[in-house]
Design a protein around this motif. Structure first.
Motif, PDB file in Angstrom:
ATOM      1  N   ILE A 349       0.848  -1.192   0.000  1.00 33.03           N
ATOM      2  CA  ILE A 349       0.000   0.000   0.000  1.00 33.03           C
ATOM      3  C   ILE A 349       0.883   1.242   0.000  1.00 33.03           C
ATOM      4  CG2 ILE A 349      -1.955  -1.083   1.163  1.00 33.03           C
ATOM      5  CD1 ILE A 349      -1.071   0.313   3.741  1.00 33.03           C
ATOM      6  N   TYR A 350       0.317   2.344  -0.493  1.00 31.63           N
ATOM      7  CA  TYR A 350       0.999   3.639  -0.491  1.00 31.63           C
ATOM      8  C   TYR A 350       0.367   4.464   0.621  1.00 31.63           C
ATOM      9  CZ  TYR A 350       2.723   8.163  -2.133  1.00 31.63           C
ATOM     10  OH  TYR A 350       3.318   9.398  -2.222  1.00 31.63           O
ATOM     11  N   ALA A 351       1.057   4.544   1.761  1.00 36.45           N
ATOM     12  CA  ALA A 351       0.447   5.158   2.937  1.00 36.45           C
ATOM     13  C   ALA A 351       1.527   5.624   3.903  1.00 36.45           C
ATOM     14  CB  ALA A 351      -0.485   4.160   3.625  1.00 36.45           C
ATOM     15  N   ASP A 352       1.070   6.326   4.951  1.00 39.12           N
ATOM     16  CA  ASP A 352       1.948   6.727   6.048  1.00 39.12           C
ATOM     17  C   ASP A 352       2.031   5.550   7.018  1.00 39.12           C
ATOM     18  OD1 ASP A 352       2.816   7.761   8.637  1.00 39.12           O
ATOM     19  OD2 ASP A 352       2.598   9.742   7.758  1.00 39.12           O
ATOM     20  N   GLU A 353       3.199   4.968   7.137  1.00 37.96           N
ATOM     21  CA  GLU A 353       3.362   3.746   7.923  1.00 37.96           C
ATOM     22  C   GLU A 353       3.000   3.959   9.390  1.00 37.96           C
ATOM     23  OE1 GLU A 353       6.730   0.203   8.288  1.00 37.96           O
ATOM     24  OE2 GLU A 353       7.041   1.949   6.980  1.00 37.96           O
ATOM     25  N   ASN A 354       3.368   5.094   9.935  1.00 35.35           N
ATOM     26  CA  ASN A 354       3.076   5.363  11.348  1.00 35.35           C
ATOM     27  C   ASN A 354       1.575   5.517  11.589  1.00 35.35           C
ATOM     28  OD1 ASN A 354       5.775   5.302  12.206  1.00 35.35           O
ATOM     29  ND2 ASN A 354       6.093   7.439  11.592  1.00 35.35           N
ATOM     30  N   LEU A 355       0.881   6.184  10.652  1.00 35.66           N
ATOM     31  CA  LEU A 355      -0.560   6.359  10.816  1.00 35.66           C
ATOM     32  C   LEU A 355      -1.300   5.018  10.713  1.00 35.66           C
ATOM     33  CD1 LEU A 355      -1.315   9.667   8.863  1.00 35.66           C
ATOM     34  CD2 LEU A 355      -1.181   9.323  11.335  1.00 35.66           C
ATOM     35  N   ILE A 356      -0.884   4.173   9.777  1.00 39.80           N
ATOM     36  CA  ILE A 356      -1.530   2.859   9.648  1.00 39.80           C
ATOM     37  C   ILE A 356      -1.277   2.026  10.899  1.00 39.80           C
ATOM     38  CG2 ILE A 356      -1.634   0.736   8.289  1.00 39.80           C
ATOM     39  CD1 ILE A 356      -2.851   3.189   6.928  1.00 39.80           C
ATOM     40  N   ALA A 434      -9.356   7.078  14.103  1.00 40.79           N
ATOM     41  CA  ALA A 434      -9.225   5.992  13.131  1.00 40.79           C
ATOM     42  C   ALA A 434      -9.927   6.341  11.821  1.00 40.79           C
ATOM     43  CB  ALA A 434      -9.808   4.701  13.710  1.00 40.79           C
ATOM     44  N   LYS A 435     -11.115   6.925  11.929  1.00 40.22           N
ATOM     45  CA  LYS A 435     -11.871   7.322  10.736  1.00 40.22           C
ATOM     46  C   LYS A 435     -11.112   8.392   9.955  1.00 40.22           C
ATOM     47  CE  LYS A 435     -15.741   7.318   8.261  1.00 40.22           C
ATOM     48  NZ  LYS A 435     -15.472   8.379   7.286  1.00 40.22           N
ATOM     49  N   TRP A 436     -10.497   9.329  10.667  1.00 40.15           N
ATOM     50  CA  TRP A 436      -9.732  10.372   9.979  1.00 40.15           C
ATOM     51  C   TRP A 436      -8.538   9.769   9.236  1.00 40.15           C
ATOM     52  CZ3 TRP A 436      -4.591  11.740  10.761  1.00 40.15           C
ATOM     53  CH2 TRP A 436      -4.164  12.833  10.018  1.00 40.15           C
ATOM     54  N   ILE A 437      -7.847   8.815   9.857  1.00 43.36           N
ATOM     55  CA  ILE A 437      -6.699   8.174   9.198  1.00 43.36           C
ATOM     56  C   ILE A 437      -7.150   7.451   7.931  1.00 43.36           C
ATOM     57  CG2 ILE A 437      -4.938   6.372   9.433  1.00 43.36           C
ATOM     58  CD1 ILE A 437      -4.809   7.073  12.423  1.00 43.36           C
ATOM     59  N   ILE A 438      -8.261   6.753   8.007  1.00 46.36           N
ATOM     60  CA  ILE A 438      -8.774   6.022   6.839  1.00 46.36           C
ATOM     61  C   ILE A 438      -9.170   6.984   5.733  1.00 46.36           C
ATOM     62  CG2 ILE A 438     -10.650   4.525   6.036  1.00 46.36           C
ATOM     63  CD1 ILE A 438     -10.589   3.256   8.877  1.00 46.36           C
ATOM     64  N   ASP A 439      -9.862   8.072   6.091  1.00 54.62           N
ATOM     65  CA  ASP A 439     -10.260   9.066   5.083  1.00 54.62           C
ATOM     66  C   ASP A 439      -9.042   9.721   4.445  1.00 54.62           C
ATOM     67  OD1 ASP A 439     -12.897   8.530   5.602  1.00 54.62           O
ATOM     68  OD2 ASP A 439     -13.185  10.226   6.954  1.00 54.62           O
ATOM     69  N   THR A 440      -8.006   9.964   5.248  1.00 48.87           N
ATOM     70  CA  THR A 440      -6.792  10.584   4.714  1.00 48.87           C
ATOM     71  C   THR A 440      -6.139   9.701   3.661  1.00 48.87           C
ATOM     72  OG1 THR A 440      -6.397  11.746   6.812  1.00 48.87           O
ATOM     73  CG2 THR A 440      -4.503  11.462   5.350  1.00 48.87           C
ATOM     74  N   HIS A 441      -6.299   8.393   3.797  1.00 49.11           N
ATOM     75  CA  HIS A 441      -5.718   7.444   2.838  1.00 49.11           C
ATOM     76  C   HIS A 441      -6.736   6.987   1.794  1.00 49.11           C
ATOM     77  CE1 HIS A 441      -2.719   7.249   6.079  1.00 49.11           C
ATOM     78  NE2 HIS A 441      -1.872   6.851   5.149  1.00 49.11           N
ATOM     79  N   GLU A 442      -7.864   7.713   1.707  1.00 48.26           N
ATOM     80  CA  GLU A 442      -8.904   7.424   0.704  1.00 48.26           C
ATOM     81  C   GLU A 442      -9.402   5.983   0.813  1.00 48.26           C
ATOM     82  OE1 GLU A 442      -7.286   8.446  -3.088  1.00 48.26           O
ATOM     83  OE2 GLU A 442      -7.133  10.569  -2.616  1.00 48.26           O
ATOM     84  N   GLY A 443      -9.488   5.520   2.036  1.00 49.83           N
ATOM     85  CA  GLY A 443     -10.015   4.179   2.264  1.00 49.83           C
ATOM     86  C   GLY A 443     -11.447   4.234   2.767  1.00 49.83           C
ATOM     87  N   LYS A 444     -11.951   3.106   3.218  1.00 47.81           N
ATOM     88  CA  LYS A 444     -13.302   3.055   3.768  1.00 47.81           C
ATOM     89  C   LYS A 444     -13.357   2.006   4.874  1.00 47.81           C
ATOM     90  CE  LYS A 444     -14.879  -0.076   0.069  1.00 47.81           C
ATOM     91  NZ  LYS A 444     -15.874  -0.276  -1.003  1.00 47.81           N
ATOM     92  N   ILE A 445     -14.354   2.150   5.758  1.00 43.74           N
ATOM     93  CA  ILE A 445     -14.466   1.250   6.903  1.00 43.74           C
ATOM     94  C   ILE A 445     -15.925   0.866   7.100  1.00 43.74           C
ATOM     95  CG2 ILE A 445     -14.622   3.195   8.522  1.00 43.74           C
ATOM     96  CD1 ILE A 445     -13.187   1.371  10.571  1.00 43.74           C
ATOM     97  N   GLU A 446     -16.135  -0.371   7.479  1.00 38.76           N
ATOM     98  CA  GLU A 446     -17.466  -0.879   7.808  1.00 38.76           C
ATOM     99  C   GLU A 446     -17.389  -1.549   9.181  1.00 38.76           C
ATOM    100  OE1 GLU A 446     -18.954  -3.452   4.743  1.00 38.76           O
ATOM    101  OE2 GLU A 446     -18.054  -2.246   3.148  1.00 38.76           O
ATOM    102  N   ALA A 447     -18.494  -1.517   9.908  1.00 40.12           N
ATOM    103  CA  ALA A 447     -18.533  -2.129  11.247  1.00 40.12           C
ATOM    104  C   ALA A 447     -19.777  -3.004  11.379  1.00 40.12           C
ATOM    105  CB  ALA A 447     -18.515  -1.055  12.321  1.00 40.12           C
ATOM    106  N   LYS A 448     -19.568  -4.184  11.924  1.00 46.31           N
ATOM    107  CA  LYS A 448     -20.670  -5.096  12.236  1.00 46.31           C
ATOM    108  C   LYS A 448     -20.513  -5.554  13.680  1.00 46.31           C
ATOM    109  CE  LYS A 448     -21.168  -6.883   7.500  1.00 46.31           C
ATOM    110  NZ  LYS A 448     -21.154  -8.096   6.639  1.00 46.31           N
ATOM    111  N   SER A 449     -21.622  -5.654  14.387  1.00 45.96           N
ATOM    112  CA  SER A 449     -21.521  -6.036  15.791  1.00 45.96           C
ATOM    113  C   SER A 449     -22.826  -6.643  16.276  1.00 45.96           C
ATOM    114  CB  SER A 449     -21.162  -4.805  16.640  1.00 45.96           C
ATOM    115  OG  SER A 449     -20.939  -5.177  17.983  1.00 45.96           O
ATOM    116  N   LYS A 450     -22.678  -7.435  17.346  1.00 47.49           N
ATOM    117  CA  LYS A 450     -23.848  -8.025  17.991  1.00 47.49           C
ATOM    118  C   LYS A 450     -23.572  -8.065  19.489  1.00 47.49           C
ATOM    119  CE  LYS A 450     -27.147 -11.792  17.417  1.00 47.49           C
ATOM    120  NZ  LYS A 450     -27.460 -13.037  16.697  1.00 47.49           N
ATOM    121  N   ILE A 451     -24.553  -7.629  20.246  1.00 46.30           N
ATOM    122  CA  ILE A 451     -24.377  -7.571  21.709  1.00 46.30           C
ATOM    123  C   ILE A 451     -24.027  -8.948  22.256  1.00 46.30           C
ATOM    124  CG2 ILE A 451     -25.557  -7.177  23.896  1.00 46.30           C
ATOM    125  CD1 ILE A 451     -24.846  -4.634  22.525  1.00 46.30           C
TER     126      ILE A 451
END
Length: 473
Positions: A349-356, A434-451
């Motif tokens: 990947i082309y990214a900031d290693e410390n941020l990832i 975390a969301k800001w880091i992902i947006d900065t790298h033009e990525g996307k995130i999804e979350a799934k959860s169950k109590i």
């Protein structure tokens, strides 16, 4: 001089409102078109009348010629009767005993005259009057006849002057009408712009709910109105976000400040003489100040990120190695979980290693904080999606997130009801970072959860051409 006038006109025109520019341009173009049309019509009328005069004079000379060649008696009465009422005068000069010139063409006319000449049309001034005339010389019975036909130019001149005055009046009325129409057109077309200006003047920070009426026509004005409304909507959302941020920050800081104040009062009253109270107060104050310091640092981190003040140093590196190193060092995380790393392929990947690295640590720390105390487990899977982009999937077996809380977990300071337990440290800013880091790298995130069953975060980052900056083994 001309250059100065041109520059002054240019400056004057640039400073002019758009409505006046449209009006003046429309009126000017219309005026030029009308004047050119008038000139064209006058030139054609002049040509027409001159040609018509030439034909009448030529036909008059021809009639007189035919009359003479037919043996008619050349008298004033006969010639006047022949001309009729045509506003034409004729004069015939007769020279007797004149032989016709030798004919170069053997085909002579039956009357013994010379071949026919084509009379021209000329003009001259006589006693203050201008005349158009044509002449022709013929020979018949040893006589020479110079036939001259005259017509006052006054008839054509008066007609052309009448048309010229008429066109001047039409041009003046046309320019005035064009100006008025230009004013109406500019007002109609620029009305949405005026509405935008008026609406912008009414908008304030306390009232961002105003919107521009979007015209039905699919034109630039509609695009401008839609863009303006979208800008106001984004401003409104931004101000609401700031208000919410300030409210949440105040709420989060109120508790530790109250605790510090409480223990400070406790020390002031009894702590000086009771070592146990003093130690408890000092430990609590230290804990709360550390909490506040961490939260303020995270808030400043997010603020700098939004202002694009963070220096993001992107390089191409092997994501597999980075995750493997994090898992290896993951035991350093407080209350670390049992982490398993599964990889299905090797991904650059082309990214900031410390941020990832910081991004993955955030999810591992959350898994450690919210995992089941008796058996904390975290699974990190690395694979590619249908577009061959690397996907980092982080799953834990913690307390889970409710359906109501799940859409808001990336909001600042937001913590679900169960996660608000003071026993669990946290500021509610980790996932926002975390969301800001992902947006900065033009990525996307999804979350799934169950109590009660855990949470899975799916992070997709853009792939890069294998050009490793680290040794990939």
């Amino acid at each position: 001089m001309l250059k100065t006038m041109k520059n002054n006109f240019s400056v004057w025109f640039k400073r002019m409102p758009i409505g006046k520019k449209i009006t003046y341009l429309y009126a000017s173009i219309f005026a030029v078109a009308l004047i050119l049309t008038s000139i064209f019509v006058l030139m054609n009328l002049s040509y027409y009348y001159r040609d018509n005069s030439k034909k009448e004079l030529t036909n008059t000379i021809k009639d007189i010629e035919e009359f003479i060649l037919s043996g008619g008696d050349v008298t004033v009465e006969n010639i006047s009767a022949l001309i009729g009422d045509k506003n034409i005068e004729a004069r015939i000069i007769i020279n007797s005993g004149v032989e016709p010139p030798a004919a170069t063409n053997p085909k002579m006319d039956p009357g013994g005259g010379a071949p026919e000449e084509k009379p021209g049309l000329r003009s001259y001034d006589f006693m203050g009057e201008r005349y158009l005339y044509s002449e022709k010389t013929i020979h018949y019975n040893n006589n020479s006849y110079m036939i001259q036909a005259f017509r006052l130019y006054e008839y054509e001149s008066n007609t052309l002057k009448t048309f010229a005055f008429l066109f001047v009046g039409v041009n003046v009325l046309g320019v005035i009408s064009a100006y008025l129409i230009g004013v109406l057109i500019s007002r109609k077309f620029l009305k949405p712009v005026t509405d935008i200006t008026e609406t912008a003047g009414k908008i304030s920070i306390s009232d961002l709910n105003l919107r521009i009426d979007v015209p039905e026509a699919d034109d630039e004005i509609r695009t401008l109105a839609l863009t303006f409304n979208d800008m106001i909507k984004r401003l409104e959302n931004s101000f609401e976000s700031q208000k919410q941020f300030i409210s949440d920050a105040s709420h989060e800081l109120r508790t530790p400040i109250s605790v510090i104040q409480g223990y400070a009062n406790l020390i002031s009253r009894w702590g000086k003489s009771d070592p146990s109270v003093l130690e408890e107060a000092i430990n609590s104050i230290k804990t709360e100040t550390e909490y506040m310091s961490g939260m303020i640092n995270q808030m400043l981190y997010l603020a700098r990120g939004e202002k694009k003040e963070h220096e993001v140093k992107k390089t191409v590196f092997l994501l597999n190695d980075l995750i493997a190193d994090i898992v290896k060092d993951g035991e350093a995380i407080e209350n670390a979980t049992d982490v398993t790393f599964e990889e299905n392929g090797r991904f650059y990947i082309y990214a900031d290693e410390n941020l990832i690295k910081q991004l993955i640590y955030i999810f591992l720390e959350n898994a450690a904080k919210y995992g089941k105390p008796e058996n904390k487990k975290t699974l990190i899977r690395l694979y590619e999606d249908k577009d061959e982009n690397p996907v980092i999937e982080i799953s834990d077996n913690g307390i889970g997130i409710s359906e109501e809380d799940l859409p808001r977990i990336f909001e600042r300071f937001y913590r679900g009801d169960k996660s608000r337990n003071k026993e669990i440290p946290g500021t509610g800013l980790g996932l926002s970072i975390a969301k800001w880091i992902i947006d900065t790298h033009e990525g996307k995130i999804e979350a799934k959860s169950k109590i009660g069953e855990g949470t899975t975060f799916k992070i997709t980052l853009p792939k890069a051409t294998p050009r490793p900056s680290r040794n990939d083994g």
